[in-house]
Design a protein around this motif. Structure first.
Motif, PDB file in Angstrom:
ATOM      1  N   HIS A  31      -8.657  -3.295  -1.506  1.00  0.00           N
ATOM      2  CA  HIS A  31      -7.942  -3.202  -2.790  1.00  0.00           C
ATOM      3  C   HIS A  31      -8.892  -2.979  -3.953  1.00  0.00           C
ATOM      4  O   HIS A  31      -8.582  -2.244  -4.875  1.00  0.00           O
ATOM      5  CB  HIS A  31      -7.042  -4.414  -3.031  1.00  0.00           C
ATOM      6  CG  HIS A  31      -7.666  -5.753  -2.842  1.00  0.00           C
ATOM      7  ND1 HIS A  31      -8.513  -6.331  -3.747  1.00  0.00           N
ATOM      8  CD2 HIS A  31      -7.535  -6.650  -1.823  1.00  0.00           C
ATOM      9  CE1 HIS A  31      -8.868  -7.527  -3.320  1.00  0.00           C
ATOM     10  NE2 HIS A  31      -8.298  -7.751  -2.149  1.00  0.00           N
ATOM     11  N   HIS A  32     -10.057  -3.593  -3.969  1.00  0.00           N
ATOM     12  CA  HIS A  32     -11.100  -3.192  -4.917  1.00  0.00           C
ATOM     13  C   HIS A  32     -12.392  -3.978  -4.680  1.00  0.00           C
ATOM     14  O   HIS A  32     -12.381  -5.172  -4.462  1.00  0.00           O
ATOM     15  CB  HIS A  32     -10.657  -3.351  -6.383  1.00  0.00           C
ATOM     16  CG  HIS A  32     -10.418  -4.752  -6.863  1.00  0.00           C
ATOM     17  ND1 HIS A  32      -9.410  -5.568  -6.378  1.00  0.00           N
ATOM     18  CD2 HIS A  32     -11.035  -5.495  -7.821  1.00  0.00           C
ATOM     19  CE1 HIS A  32      -9.419  -6.730  -7.005  1.00  0.00           C
ATOM     20  NE2 HIS A  32     -10.407  -6.717  -7.892  1.00  0.00           N
ATOM     21  N   GLY A  84      -2.508   5.816  -1.330  1.00  0.00           N
ATOM     22  CA  GLY A  84      -3.660   4.930  -1.338  1.00  0.00           C
ATOM     23  C   GLY A  84      -3.629   3.871  -2.420  1.00  0.00           C
ATOM     24  O   GLY A  84      -4.472   2.968  -2.427  1.00  0.00           O
ATOM     25  N   ILE A  85      -2.676   3.978  -3.347  1.00  0.00           N
ATOM     26  CA  ILE A  85      -2.562   2.970  -4.401  1.00  0.00           C
ATOM     27  C   ILE A  85      -2.147   1.640  -3.760  1.00  0.00           C
ATOM     28  O   ILE A  85      -1.211   1.584  -2.966  1.00  0.00           O
ATOM     29  CB  ILE A  85      -1.536   3.386  -5.470  1.00  0.00           C
ATOM     30  CG1 ILE A  85      -2.001   4.667  -6.180  1.00  0.00           C
ATOM     31  CG2 ILE A  85      -1.317   2.260  -6.472  1.00  0.00           C
ATOM     32  CD1 ILE A  85      -3.286   4.505  -6.951  1.00  0.00           C
ATOM     33  N   THR A 101      -7.580   2.523  -7.041  1.00  0.00           N
ATOM     34  CA  THR A 101      -6.450   1.929  -6.328  1.00  0.00           C
ATOM     35  C   THR A 101      -5.352   1.438  -7.251  1.00  0.00           C
ATOM     36  O   THR A 101      -4.192   1.351  -6.844  1.00  0.00           O
ATOM     37  CB  THR A 101      -6.930   0.759  -5.445  1.00  0.00           C
ATOM     38  OG1 THR A 101      -7.626  -0.193  -6.257  1.00  0.00           O
ATOM     39  CG2 THR A 101      -7.866   1.266  -4.352  1.00  0.00           C
ATOM     40  N   ILE A 149       0.852  -1.193   0.000  1.00  0.00           N
ATOM     41  CA  ILE A 149       0.000   0.000   0.000  1.00  0.00           C
ATOM     42  C   ILE A 149       0.886   1.241   0.000  1.00  0.00           C
ATOM     43  O   ILE A 149       1.690   1.446   0.911  1.00  0.00           O
ATOM     44  CB  ILE A 149      -0.935   0.025   1.220  1.00  0.00           C
ATOM     45  CG1 ILE A 149      -1.745  -1.278   1.303  1.00  0.00           C
ATOM     46  CG2 ILE A 149      -1.875   1.234   1.158  1.00  0.00           C
ATOM     47  CD1 ILE A 149      -2.594  -1.389   2.567  1.00  0.00           C
ATOM     48  N   THR A 198     -11.876   5.171  -4.446  1.00  0.00           N
ATOM     49  CA  THR A 198     -10.488   5.462  -4.752  1.00  0.00           C
ATOM     50  C   THR A 198     -10.063   4.590  -5.927  1.00  0.00           C
ATOM     51  O   THR A 198     -10.388   3.400  -5.963  1.00  0.00           O
ATOM     52  CB  THR A 198      -9.591   5.156  -3.545  1.00  0.00           C
ATOM     53  OG1 THR A 198      -9.971   5.991  -2.455  1.00  0.00           O
ATOM     54  CG2 THR A 198      -8.121   5.391  -3.877  1.00  0.00           C
TER      55      THR A 198
END
Length: 280
Positions: A207-208, A134-135, A191, A130, A189
């Motif tokens: 993460h998604h 935030g990616i 990501t 991470i 976001t």
């Protein structure tokens, strides 16, 4: 995963062969029939009665549109993934891939009508890559199949209690347009991005919950609610998320309608969403 504000509850698929599809989701996927009529079957987790998937009979012909890439079923742990993977080996059901994504380990397959499926287990968040912005960096490497199989603890009968839909990956017409919608309207976001090819959308540090790619559907027409494939994504949200989403849609004049307390809208690819606030 924090499910307080946002949880994908149920995905509805249109099917041309309700009997065949029901049999697959029972015998291969380990879901249980919880409700059934002549034209609709609801399947989910036997122990809790939670409906994860609805199948609806349709007579509409198949068409090339945007829609579903895969539904991803999140198992509670690696042992449950091992149980499932061993079950696939015993039944000799073909898999399309087995990957290590850095934050998760996943097995890929498809149902009899070509709807993609991912069955996965997350790694501990301490192992996620991470970044400060935030990616969440994901990779696609070969799964440690021997290690996952070694983690198995029992014969597979049903998907483990605690399984739910962790994310839905969409086959979209345009990634930039989809990303703008998920970021600006739904407050996700972004990501991970792979140029204009694919993007991943997370909320509350995950993460998604959604992703979109153009690998098979670049510039395709919009999804049709009644055609085979994707019908609807039902999401359970908090009152705060419901209020914020409606406010953003009103501000940007994004179309939606309400069915009693449900908020119903389509994304830029014609994929239908239904937001509900559960009654406590």
């Amino acid at each position: 995963m924090n499910l307080t504000n946002y949880k994908i509850q149920t995905v509805t698929l249109n099917t041309t062969d309700l009997t065949k599809m029901t049999d697959f989701y029972e015998t291969i996927m380990g879901l249980s029939v919880l409700e059934a009529t002549d034209s609709t079957v609801a399947l989910g987790i036997k122990q809790t009665g939670e409906i994860l998937l609805k199948l609806t009979q349709t007579s509409r012909p198949q068409s090339q549109t945007s829609g579903l890439y895969h539904i991803a079923y999140l198992l509670p742990n690696r042992a449950a993934l091992g149980n499932f993977l061993r079950h696939l080996a015993i039944t000799q059901y073909p898999i399309q891939g087995a990957s290590d994504h850095g934050y998760s380990e996943a097995v890929y397959l498809a149902d009899p009508e070509g709807n993609g499926i991912e069955v996965y287990a997350d790694k501990p968040e301490s192992q996620w890559d991470i970044k400060d912005n935030g990616i969440i960096v994901g990779v696609t490497e070969a799964m440690d199949v021997e290690g996952v199989l070694a983690a198995a603890t029992q014969e597979f009968d049903y998907l483990a209690e605690g399984t739910f839909i962790g994310h839905v990956h969409l086959a979209v017409s345009s990634v930039p347009e989809t990303s703008q919608f998920f970021h600006d309207i739904l407050a996700f976001t972004i990501t991970t991005e792979f140029g204009s090819q694919a993007a991943f959308y997370g909320k509350d540090g995950y993460h998604h919950q959604f992703a979109g790619n153009i690998w098979t559907t670049r510039n395709f027409p919009k999804n049709q609610d009644e055609a085979p494939g994707m019908n609807e994504i039902l999401v359970r949200v908090s009152k705060e998320v419901m209020t914020e989403t409606k406010a953003k849609m009103d501000l940007q004049h994004y179309p939606y309608h309400q069915d009693h307390q449900d908020l119903i809208f389509h994304d830029p690819n014609g994929i239908k969403f239904r937001y509900i606030v559960p009654i406590k």
